[in-house]
Design a protein around this motif. Structure first.
Motif, mmCIF file in Angstrom:
data_model
loop_
_atom_site.group_PDB
_atom_site.id
_atom_site.type_symbol
_atom_site.label_atom_id
_atom_site.label_comp_id
_atom_site.label_asym_id
_atom_site.label_seq_id
_atom_site.Cartn_x
_atom_site.Cartn_y
_atom_site.Cartn_z
ATOM 1 N N GLU A 303 0.833 -1.201 0.000
ATOM 2 C CA GLU A 303 0.000 0.000 0.000
ATOM 3 C C GLU A 303 0.869 1.254 0.000
ATOM 4 N N PHE A 304 1.939 1.243 0.787
ATOM 5 C CA PHE A 304 2.843 2.391 0.850
ATOM 6 C C PHE A 304 3.489 2.639 -0.515
ATOM 7 N N ILE A 305 3.985 1.591 -1.147
ATOM 8 C CA ILE A 305 4.620 1.727 -2.459
ATOM 9 C C ILE A 305 3.621 2.266 -3.479
ATOM 10 N N GLY A 306 2.394 1.722 -3.474
ATOM 11 C CA GLY A 306 1.390 2.170 -4.434
ATOM 12 C C GLY A 306 1.012 3.624 -4.260
ATOM 13 N N LEU A 309 4.823 5.632 -4.845
ATOM 14 C CA LEU A 309 5.526 5.462 -6.119
ATOM 15 C C LEU A 309 4.604 5.059 -7.268
ATOM 16 N N GLY A 310 3.398 4.605 -6.939
ATOM 17 C CA GLY A 310 2.421 4.317 -7.975
ATOM 18 C C GLY A 310 2.351 2.871 -8.434
ATOM 19 N N PRO A 311 1.338 2.557 -9.256
ATOM 20 C CA PRO A 311 1.128 1.183 -9.754
ATOM 21 C C PRO A 311 2.309 0.651 -10.568
ATOM 22 N N GLU A 312 3.028 1.529 -11.237
ATOM 23 C CA GLU A 312 4.180 1.074 -12.032
ATOM 24 C C GLU A 312 5.210 0.406 -11.132
ATOM 25 N N ALA A 313 5.404 0.954 -9.944
ATOM 26 C CA ALA A 313 6.350 0.353 -8.997
ATOM 27 C C ALA A 313 5.814 -0.980 -8.480
ATOM 28 N N LEU A 386 12.263 10.340 -6.288
ATOM 29 C CA LEU A 386 11.588 10.275 -4.997
ATOM 30 C C LEU A 386 12.000 9.015 -4.253
ATOM 31 N N ALA A 387 12.091 7.900 -4.979
ATOM 32 C CA ALA A 387 12.533 6.650 -4.365
ATOM 33 C C ALA A 387 13.942 6.786 -3.800
ATOM 34 N N ALA A 388 14.809 7.531 -4.499
ATOM 35 C CA ALA A 388 16.189 7.706 -4.043
ATOM 36 C C ALA A 388 16.240 8.434 -2.703
ATOM 37 N N ASP A 389 15.439 9.503 -2.551
ATOM 38 C CA ASP A 389 15.473 10.233 -1.286
ATOM 39 C C ASP A 389 14.727 9.504 -0.176
ATOM 40 N N LEU A 390 13.697 8.755 -0.518
ATOM 41 C CA LEU A 390 13.056 7.900 0.490
ATOM 42 C C LEU A 390 14.033 6.843 0.982
ATOM 43 N N ARG A 391 14.819 6.307 0.047
ATOM 44 C CA ARG A 391 15.858 5.342 0.432
ATOM 45 C C ARG A 391 16.828 5.967 1.422
ATOM 46 N N ARG A 392 17.212 7.209 1.183
ATOM 47 C CA ARG A 392 18.140 7.890 2.082
ATOM 48 C C ARG A 392 17.511 8.102 3.463
ATOM 49 N N LYS A 426 2.658 11.460 6.525
ATOM 50 C CA LYS A 426 1.706 10.670 7.314
ATOM 51 C C LYS A 426 1.781 9.191 6.942
ATOM 52 N N LYS A 427 1.948 8.924 5.658
ATOM 53 C CA LYS A 427 2.079 7.529 5.213
ATOM 54 C C LYS A 427 3.384 6.925 5.730
ATOM 55 N N LEU A 428 4.458 7.709 5.674
ATOM 56 C CA LEU A 428 5.749 7.238 6.166
ATOM 57 C C LEU A 428 5.705 6.987 7.667
ATOM 58 N N ASP A 429 5.098 7.915 8.406
ATOM 59 C CA ASP A 429 5.007 7.769 9.859
ATOM 60 C C ASP A 429 4.204 6.531 10.239
ATOM 61 N N ALA A 430 3.116 6.274 9.515
ATOM 62 C CA ALA A 430 2.280 5.099 9.801
ATOM 63 C C ALA A 430 3.051 3.807 9.554
ATOM 64 N N LEU A 431 3.841 3.778 8.484
ATOM 65 C CA LEU A 431 4.623 2.580 8.178
ATOM 66 C C LEU A 431 5.675 2.345 9.249
ATOM 67 N N LEU A 432 6.374 3.394 9.653
ATOM 68 C CA LEU A 432 7.409 3.264 10.678
ATOM 69 C C LEU A 432 6.808 2.860 12.023
ATOM 70 N N GLU A 433 5.659 3.406 12.340
ATOM 71 C CA GLU A 433 4.995 3.051 13.588
ATOM 72 C C GLU A 433 4.619 1.573 13.597
ATOM 73 N N ALA A 434 4.211 1.058 12.438
ATOM 74 C CA ALA A 434 3.903 -0.374 12.338
ATOM 75 C C ALA A 434 5.158 -1.203 12.573
ATOM 76 N N PHE A 435 6.308 -0.766 12.025
ATOM 77 C CA PHE A 435 7.569 -1.469 12.255
ATOM 78 C C PHE A 435 7.901 -1.528 13.748
ATOM 79 N N VAL A 436 7.661 -0.405 14.446
ATOM 80 C CA VAL A 436 7.967 -0.345 15.875
ATOM 81 C C VAL A 436 7.075 -1.307 16.654
#
Length: 457
Positions: A303-306, A309-313, A386-392, A426-436
């Motif tokens: 869901e985060f990737i979609g 980064l979109g359906p192509e990813a 965008l993927a490059a800076d998210l990776r960072r 908000k999407k990034l924070d939700a994903l990280l919170e799930a990891f925690v």
């Protein structure tokens, strides 16, 4: 000599390096400062493999009296160890796999810093130069083989995973091994060890005596993820970017198991590369997989990737849940697609020269508070950028979690602050919170204090 849990020993090389010049020895001597300390830290991680800790500071503090010295003799070089962890020895004799990896560390550090002088950096190097450096580091480690068909499956996933997830990685590794495929991982515990263990058993069943269990690591993370003993080829890359490029260049396909911030970094890295227009049409089998209990984890990732980064990813990978046989079959079929493509394009089987890795994925990123604050985490740019800076951003979280410099920086200045588009944050924070919540940031049972703050206001 053995004193409680410490051992003094004089160790001869096994499989990696026997002769050094006087200049190389001088570089690695105690008087040379930073380079010797780098070698000492990496050597301790090797000797301390099997530790339950993922805190580098804790390991260094426990063995602050450990020392290692190079001794040049007429017949070659030896290592003198003082107060080394006794877990690396059996009845006073060093375990063979540990001895091999110990000299691999010496080999890679000397070659990297002597040949390329990474201490001064490679900021001005071209993209092609960086790719060639990665090639030369791997060649010096004797990684490349003359093969008739692609067979190297890279397995990514967390060092902090539940037992049922670890058992599943072994199952998948076993199925890959039965199909005569080799394994490359980040060489640590958890999802990096399980596939190798499963493949080793399968290779024994298939009477494969030269199975490859390639481990790729880097100095900043090795103390937190000490190599597991199944690794029979260990390479210490100079930084995370070279390590990730080594995965992409040597691997013929990738299986991603559940993990945390480091696994998310790896996913964003490979997706960002595959999304670049120059790589359109290049076969690169990519599968996300875990046991049925891990299905929600991959739903979150998908869901985060979609949404970011979109359906192509999303189209670049398959998700296969609780079916190790199918994962292995998909990988085996993917190997044939890779073989035909590389044969048609006259590309090597042992190193993916044709894969275009954009400059943004090659440049060393220093996870400082200032650099993290400047990340361009906004929509409206090319997807791979965008993927490059998210990776960072995820790389910075890994550094703050386990890498000595990152941990020290957090203690001194507080959490990294991650800024960007409000919806994205908000999407990034939700994903990280799930990891925690799922205890994917640190080993189970270890209290996690976030090293980051996502600014969502």
């Amino acid at each position: 000599m053995m004193l409680e849990d410490r051992v003094d020993a004089l160790v001869s090389p096994k499989g990696a390096l026997e002769m050094l010049s006087q200049e190389e020895i001088a570089r690695m001597s105690e008087d040379s400062g930073d380079l010797h300390e780098l070698f000492r830290r990496c050597a301790l991680a090797i000797l301390n493999c099997g530790s339950d800790s993922d805190d580098p500071a804790e390991v260094m503090a426990a063995f602050k009296d450990f020392e290692i010295r190079i001794i040049q003799q007429e017949r070659g070089v030896k290592l003198e160890l003082t107060n080394a962890p006794s877990s690396a020895f059996v009845d006073g004799k060093m375990i063979s796999s540990v001895r091999e990896m110990l000299f691999s560390v010496l080999r890679d550090i000397i070659f990297t810093y002597h040949e390329y002088n990474f201490a001064r950096g490679m900021n001005d190097a071209s993209s092609d130069k960086i790719t060639n450096v990665v090639f030369e580091l791997l060649r010096n480690a004797n990684v490349f083989r003359r093969i008739q068909t692609p067979d190297m499956v890279v397995c990514w996933g967390g060092h902090s995973i539940a037992r049922h997830e670890y058992d599943y990685t072994k199952h998948v590794g076993h199925e890959l091994g039965l199909r005569e495929l080799n394994i490359c991982t980040g060489c640590g515990p958890g999802a990096m060890k399980g596939p190798m263990k499963g493949a080793a058993i399968a290779h024994a069943k298939q009477r494969i005596q030269n199975g490859i269990y390639l481990g790729l690591t880097e100095p900043g993370i090795i103390a937190a993820e000490s190599p597991n003993p199944i690794v029979n080829q260990l390479v210490i890359m100079p930084d995370i970017e070279k390590r990730l490029e080594a995965f992409a260049r040597t691997g013929h396909g990738i299986v991603v198991f559940p993990g945390g911030a480091g696994t998310a970094e790896e996913i964003l890295y490979i997706l960002g590369i595959l999304l670049h227009p120059k790589n359109d049409g290049m076969p690169f089998p990519l599968v996300f997989s875990g046991p049925k209990e891990s299905a929600p984890y991959f739903e979150q990732i998908h869901e985060f990737i979609g949404s970011v980064l979109g359906p192509e990813a999303q189209a670049k990978y398959q998700i296969i849940i609780d079916d190790g046989v199918e994962v292995a079959r998909v990988m085996k079929a993917g190997m044939e697609e890779v073989r035909l493509y590389r044969k048609a394009h006259q590309d090597a089987f042992y190193y993916n020269w044709k894969l275009h890795i954009p400059d943004e994925f090659q440049r060393t990123f220093e996870p400082t508070h200032e650099n993290i604050a400047e990340l361009n985490l906004f929509f409206g740019q090319e997807t791979h950028l965008l993927a490059a800076d998210l990776r960072r951003a995820f790389s910075a979280i890994v550094a703050g979690n386990v890498k000595p410099q990152g941990v020290a920086s957090i203690k001194e200045r507080g959490p990294f602050e991650i800024h960007g588009d409000k919806a994205l944050m908000k999407k990034l924070d939700a994903l990280l919170e799930a990891f925690v919540k799922q205890q994917r940031m640190k080993l189970p049972g270890t209290e996690y204090v976030p090293c980051y703050k996502v600014i969502t206001d």
